[in-house]
Design an enzyme around this catalytic site. Structure first.
Site, PDB file in Angstrom:
ATOM      1  N   LEU A   7       0.849  -1.191   0.000  1.00 49.80           N
ATOM      2  CA  LEU A   7       0.000   0.000   0.000  1.00 49.80           C
ATOM      3  C   LEU A   7       0.881   1.236   0.000  1.00 49.80           C
ATOM      4  O   LEU A   7       1.699   1.425   0.906  1.00 49.80           O
ATOM      5  CB  LEU A   7      -0.906   0.025   1.237  1.00 49.80           C
TER       6      LEU A   7
ATOM      7  N   GLN B  19       4.808   7.849  -7.906  1.00 47.46           N
ATOM      8  CA  GLN B  19       6.103   8.498  -7.720  1.00 47.46           C
ATOM      9  C   GLN B  19       7.234   7.483  -7.629  1.00 47.46           C
ATOM     10  O   GLN B  19       8.365   7.832  -7.293  1.00 47.46           O
ATOM     11  CB  GLN B  19       6.072   9.377  -6.459  1.00 47.46           C
ATOM     12  N   GLY B  20       6.926   6.207  -7.890  1.00 45.71           N
ATOM     13  CA  GLY B  20       7.952   5.163  -7.886  1.00 45.71           C
ATOM     14  C   GLY B  20       8.179   4.487  -6.552  1.00 45.71           C
ATOM     15  O   GLY B  20       9.067   3.624  -6.438  1.00 45.71           O
ATOM     16  N   HIS B  21       7.395   4.817  -5.535  1.00 47.40           N
ATOM     17  CA  HIS B  21       7.654   4.258  -4.205  1.00 47.40           C
ATOM     18  C   HIS B  21       7.295   2.774  -4.105  1.00 47.40           C
ATOM     19  O   HIS B  21       7.966   2.025  -3.386  1.00 47.40           O
ATOM     20  CB  HIS B  21       6.881   5.049  -3.150  1.00 47.40           C
ATOM     21  N   GLY B  22       6.256   2.348  -4.803  1.00 44.91           N
ATOM     22  CA  GLY B  22       5.906   0.927  -4.766  1.00 44.91           C
ATOM     23  C   GLY B  22       7.028   0.071  -5.328  1.00 44.91           C
ATOM     24  O   GLY B  22       7.400  -0.956  -4.754  1.00 44.91           O
ATOM     25  N   ALA B  23       7.597   0.500  -6.459  1.00 47.96           N
ATOM     26  CA  ALA B  23       8.713  -0.231  -7.053  1.00 47.96           C
ATOM     27  C   ALA B  23       9.920  -0.231  -6.128  1.00 47.96           C
ATOM     28  O   ALA B  23      10.633  -1.241  -6.015  1.00 47.96           O
ATOM     29  CB  ALA B  23       9.079   0.400  -8.402  1.00 47.96           C
TER      30      ALA B  23
ATOM     31  N   GLU C 230       1.128 -12.918  -3.595  1.00 50.11           N
ATOM     32  CA  GLU C 230      -0.198 -13.447  -3.308  1.00 50.11           C
ATOM     33  C   GLU C 230      -1.260 -12.738  -4.131  1.00 50.11           C
ATOM     34  O   GLU C 230      -1.514 -11.549  -3.945  1.00 50.11           O
ATOM     35  CB  GLU C 230      -0.518 -13.282  -1.813  1.00 50.11           C
TER      36      GLU C 230
END
Length: 440
Positions: free
Chosen positions: A261, A269-273, A295
Site C-alpha cells: 500500500l 512516484q515510484g515508491h511501490g517499485a 499473493e
C-alpha cells in the site's frame, strides 16, 4: 494480493457488512424496497437521503493544523465494499483524518440534513460511527480539539525497526527524502501503529483483508518521508508492505509478498517499485530462499512487479536481445531462479515483455515469430484441459462458458486467443513505456 498500490488477499477474511437495505429488515417488504431503490409508494422521498460512500468519505494526512481546513489535502477511497452506500443523510461528509506520522485517527460526520424517523415511517439513518468502528482501531478520536492536540507529538515520532534503505526523489522541483524500515510485530509500539494503518487496505486494495499479526512469520516494510522543520527531523508515513515467510521443504523458505500500500498522496512516484526492490535486495545474498512469490496480485501491482523484474532481468546475459529472439530457454529459467529468485511463471512473463521490447514490429519476420510464440503459450489451456480456466472465464461470454474447454469450437478458440493476445500486448506495452523513462 499485492498491489500499489497494492496488493492482496490474506489469511483471514473481513466479515461482510450489512447494506442499507439489510438494516431495515424489521420494516414491511414494500418499505424495504422503497429504501433500497430510492422509491416509495409516495414517490422518491427517500432518494435525497442516499449517499455514495466513495464520494462521501474524505481522507487527509495532517501535518499541521491548517491542513484540517485545506480541501486540497483531501483524497477519496478507491473502494468502499465495507460501507457501500450510506443512507439517511444529505450533503454527507465522513471525514477520516490521520496525523501524518503516528496515524492517530480523527473521524467527523458532517451533513446538512438527517432523516427524521417520525416523518419517514420510522426509517432511521445508518450509524456511520458504528459501521466505521468495526474497521478502524478502537479509540479513534471524534473531538477535533483533541486531535489537534495530538499533532505536536508527531514531531517526536521515530520509525519502527531497522533502516534498510534511503533515497531521494524530485517532485515539483523539490528534493524529497524517504526511508524504508523493516520491522516485526514485536517492535515496541508497532502493533498499535499497525492497527491504525491497516484499515486503509480496505479502502485502497481490492479484496484486502487483515492479517494474523500473531503469526511471527510476517515481516513489515514501512515507508516514511523524512523532512526537517525548524531544525527538527520529522517523519510522515507514506506506505508499507507485508511479506509472509512460507516454509519450503526441506530447509528453505518461500517469501510471499502479501500487501503493498502506497498512500494516495505518494502514489505514481515510484515508491511501490522501490519497496519491492528494497525487499528483493535483502534476499539476494541469502541461501535459505527458494523463490519469491506474490499473493494474488492485482493488475496494478502486477505492472509494478513486472517493471521491477524487467529492470533486474535486463542485466542478465540470458535476457539480452540476441537471446530473447531465440525463445524462452532453460538458461533463462535457471538464471532468474538462482540470481533473482524469480519463479518460472514470472520469468516467462518477463521474457515475453522484454522480447516485445526487442522486437521490431515493422519487421514481418520478427513480428510473426513473436506473435506465434505468445499464442502458443496462450493455447496451452486448451491442450492441458483447462488449467487456465479462470482466464477463459474472464475472456469469454457466459454462453461460451457453457461448453467445456474440450468442446469449444475452433472459432471460439481463435477468438479467445486473439482477444487474449491483444490484452497481453496492451499490458506489456504499459511496462515497456515505463522502462523507457526509468531504466538506469
Amino acid at each position: 494480493m499485492a498491489h500499489e498500490i497494492g496488493l492482496g488477499r490474506n489469511v483471514s477474511e473481513t466479515p461482510e457488512e450489512p447494506s442499507a437495505a439489510q438494516s431495515y429488515c424489521c420494516y414491511p417488504a414494500e418499505l424495504k424496497m422503497a429504501v433500497t431503490n430510492g422509491m416509495s409508494i409516495a414517490g422518491n422521498k427517500f432518494e435525497g437521503f442516499k449517499c455514495n460512500a466513495t464520494d462521501a468519505i474524505e481522507f487527509k494526512l495532517v501535518r499541521h493544523e491548517p491542513d484540517i481546513f485545506d480541501d486540497s489535502k483531501v483524497f477519496h477511497p478507491d473502494m468502499t465494499h465495507q460501507l457501500e452506500s450510506i443512507f439517511g443523510y444529505k450533503d454527507l461528509k465522513v471525514q477520516i483524518y490521520c496525523s501524518a506520522a503516528r496515524m492517530i485517527t480523527y473521524v467527523n460526520v458532517a451533513y446538512s440534513a438527517k432523516i427524521d424517523p417520525e416523518q419517514y415511517d420510522g426509517v432511521k439513518a445508518d450509524d456511520i460511527l458504528g459501521l466505521l468502528s468495526k474497521h478502524l482501531q478502537p479509540g479513534f478520536l471524534t473531538n477535533r480539539d483533541a486531535f489537534i492536540s495530538q499533532l505536536t507529538k508527531d514531531k517526536t515520532f521515530k520509525p519502527f525497526g531497522e533502516l534498510v534503505h534511503s533515497y531521494t526523489t524530485t517532485r515539483e522541483d523539490k528534493q524529497l527524502e524517504f526511508e524504508v524500515y523493516k520491522t516485526d510485530i514485536e517492535a515496541i509500539g508497532f502493533r498499535d501503529f499497525h492497527e491504525r494503518i491497516q484499515p486503509f487496505l480496505l479502502f485502497f486494495v481490492d479484496a484486502a483483508s487483515y492479517i494474523d499479526v500473531d503469526d511471527d512469520r510476517w515481516d513489515y516494510y514501512l515507508l516514511f518521508e523524512k523532512y526537517r522543520e525548524a531544525g527538527t527531523t520529522i517523519y510522515a508515513f507514506a506506505g508499507y508492505m507485508t511479506v509472509y515467510n512460507y516454509y519450503a521443504y526441506p530447509e528453505k523458505i518461500r517469501p510471499r509478498i502479501s500487501q503493498v500500500l502506497v498512500m494516495p498522496p505518494f502514489q505514481r512516484q515510484g515508491h511501490g517499485a522501490t519497496l519491492i526492490q528494497t525487499f528483493y535486495n535483502s534476499c539476494y545474498n541469502r541461501h535459505d530462499i527458494l523463490d519469491i512469490t506474490v499473493e494474488d496480485p492485482s493488475e496494478n501491482f502486477q505492472r509494478v512487479r513486472d517493471f521491477v523484474d524487467c529492470k533486474n532481468c535486463m542485466r542478465l546475459p540470458s535476457f539480452q536481445p540476441e537471446e530473447l529472439h531465440q525463445g524462452f530457454s532453460e538458461k533463462m529459467r535457471l538464471e532468474t531462479r538462482e540470481k533473482l529468485f524469480i519463479n518460472r511463471k514470472q520469468a516467462r512473463r518477463i521474457y515475453e515483455i522484454l522480447r516485445l521490447r526487442a522486437t521490431n514490429m515493422a519487421n514481418k519476420e520478427q513480428q510473426r515469430g513473436y506473435r506465434l510464440d505468445i499464442k502458443k503459450r496462450l493455447n496451452s489451456p486448451f491442450q492441458k484441459n483447462g488449467r487456465d480456466f479462470q482466464k477463459l472465464k474472464r475472456a469469454l461470454e457466459p454462453t461460451e462458458l457453457a461448453a467445456t474447454l474440450n468442446n469449444l469450437s475452433v472459432e471460439q478458440r481463435m477468438e479467445y486467443l486473439e482477444k487474449h493476445y491483444e490484452e497481453v500486448i496492451t499490458e506489456y506495452r504499459a511496462v515497456i513505456e515505463r522502462l523507457a523513462t526509468n531504466v538506469d
